[in-house]
Design an enzyme around this catalytic site. Sequence first.
Site, PDB file in Angstrom:
ATOM      1  N   CYS A  42       0.848  -1.199   0.000  1.00 30.62           N
ATOM      2  CA  CYS A  42       0.000   0.000   0.000  1.00 30.62           C
ATOM      3  C   CYS A  42       0.883   1.249   0.000  1.00 30.62           C
ATOM      4  O   CYS A  42       1.988   1.246   0.531  1.00 30.62           O
ATOM      5  CB  CYS A  42      -0.907  -0.004   1.226  1.00 30.62           C
ATOM      6  SG  CYS A  42      -2.063   1.394   1.250  1.00 30.62           S
ATOM      7  N   ASP A  44       0.416   3.774   1.688  1.00 30.48           N
ATOM      8  CA  ASP A  44       0.375   4.354   3.038  1.00 30.48           C
ATOM      9  C   ASP A  44       1.787   4.657   3.565  1.00 30.48           C
ATOM     10  O   ASP A  44       2.662   3.788   3.552  1.00 30.48           O
ATOM     11  CB  ASP A  44      -0.331   3.357   3.974  1.00 30.48           C
ATOM     12  CG  ASP A  44      -0.702   3.987   5.306  1.00 30.48           C
ATOM     13  OD1 ASP A  44       0.204   4.517   5.986  1.00 30.48           O
ATOM     14  OD2 ASP A  44      -1.895   3.953   5.661  1.00 30.48           O
ATOM     15  N   ARG A  46       2.923   4.857   6.358  1.00 27.39           N
ATOM     16  CA  ARG A  46       3.353   4.107   7.548  1.00 27.39           C
ATOM     17  C   ARG A  46       3.828   2.690   7.216  1.00 27.39           C
ATOM     18  O   ARG A  46       4.158   1.920   8.122  1.00 27.39           O
ATOM     19  CB  ARG A  46       2.197   4.044   8.554  1.00 27.39           C
ATOM     20  CG  ARG A  46       1.751   5.402   9.031  1.00 27.39           C
ATOM     21  CD  ARG A  46       0.395   5.332   9.694  1.00 27.39           C
ATOM     22  NE  ARG A  46      -0.658   4.963   8.743  1.00 27.39           N
ATOM     23  CZ  ARG A  46      -1.947   4.844   9.057  1.00 27.39           C
ATOM     24  NH1 ARG A  46      -2.338   5.031  10.300  1.00 27.39           N
ATOM     25  NH2 ARG A  46      -2.833   4.514   8.143  1.00 27.39           N
ATOM     26  N   HIS A  98      -2.192  -4.047   4.923  1.00 24.91           N
ATOM     27  CA  HIS A  98      -1.989  -3.654   6.325  1.00 24.91           C
ATOM     28  C   HIS A  98      -3.331  -3.373   6.979  1.00 24.91           C
ATOM     29  O   HIS A  98      -4.269  -2.919   6.318  1.00 24.91           O
ATOM     30  CB  HIS A  98      -1.062  -2.433   6.414  1.00 24.91           C
ATOM     31  CG  HIS A  98      -1.653  -1.174   5.852  1.00 24.91           C
ATOM     32  ND1 HIS A  98      -2.170  -0.178   6.646  1.00 24.91           N
ATOM     33  CD2 HIS A  98      -1.828  -0.761   4.572  1.00 24.91           C
ATOM     34  CE1 HIS A  98      -2.614   0.807   5.876  1.00 24.91           C
ATOM     35  NE2 HIS A  98      -2.424   0.478   4.613  1.00 24.91           N
ATOM     36  N   CYS A 101      -6.148  -0.035   6.835  1.00 25.02           N
ATOM     37  CA  CYS A 101      -5.873   0.551   5.516  1.00 25.02           C
ATOM     38  C   CYS A 101      -6.992   1.523   5.115  1.00 25.02           C
ATOM     39  O   CYS A 101      -8.171   1.146   5.057  1.00 25.02           O
ATOM     40  CB  CYS A 101      -5.752  -0.566   4.469  1.00 25.02           C
ATOM     41  SG  CYS A 101      -5.378   0.068   2.813  1.00 25.02           S
TER      42      CYS A 101
END
Length: 218
Positions: A42, A44, A46, A98, A101
């Site tokens: 992803c 993302d 993080r 994750h 998400c």
Amino acid sequence: MHVLNQLFENNRNWAKNIVEKDPEFFKKLLNQQSPQYLWIGCSDSRVPANEIIGLAPGEVFVHRNIANMVIHTDMNCLSVIQYAVDFLKVKHIIVCGHYGCGGVEGAMDNRPQGLVDNWLRHIRDVYQKYEITLNRVTDLKRRSNKLCELNVIEQVSNVCHTTIVQEAWKRGQELAVHGWVYGLQNGLLRDLHVCVRKADELSAIYRMAVDEELEEKE
Ligand code: CO
């Protein structure tokens, strides 16, 4: 000239630290990359691929998009897979979702969000496929976590079905496809036991992984 100065300073420090540890590091990477892994994760912020699995530059080839999707008509993702498999000869493709998400949660939310809805539609399709099971999970956090897991399993299956991976297996190339989920809350990876090493393994392993998800106690 004063734009994002901090990032340039960070970069100089980073390069300096690496050279201090290994003066030849960048020279070695200059001529070739030979990663063993392709990471499909992803976007993302993080979930940074290299850091999570403790690998240095040159060790993992990376493709990231919202909710780690592998869409059969996405030339960007398919080109990355093809380059990784045919030219870099990676031995492992890891699809890593994750928990928490935003893409998956956005797909569960029916409020219009603009262009991205066209992308989230593919996750909504996964939801629809497992609607009965997912709707039974009353806690929304748990429901989205389950959708994160099911989505990874579906994307592993999509990777395996690409002509690129099918052809690689046909010519006997060593290549395994894995499905993992990352926990933002503890930084740990979870293996979804959906590791496929050859074409004829796919349907049984996929079925088992999905069944495990559907039978899991809430
Ligand atoms: Co995400």
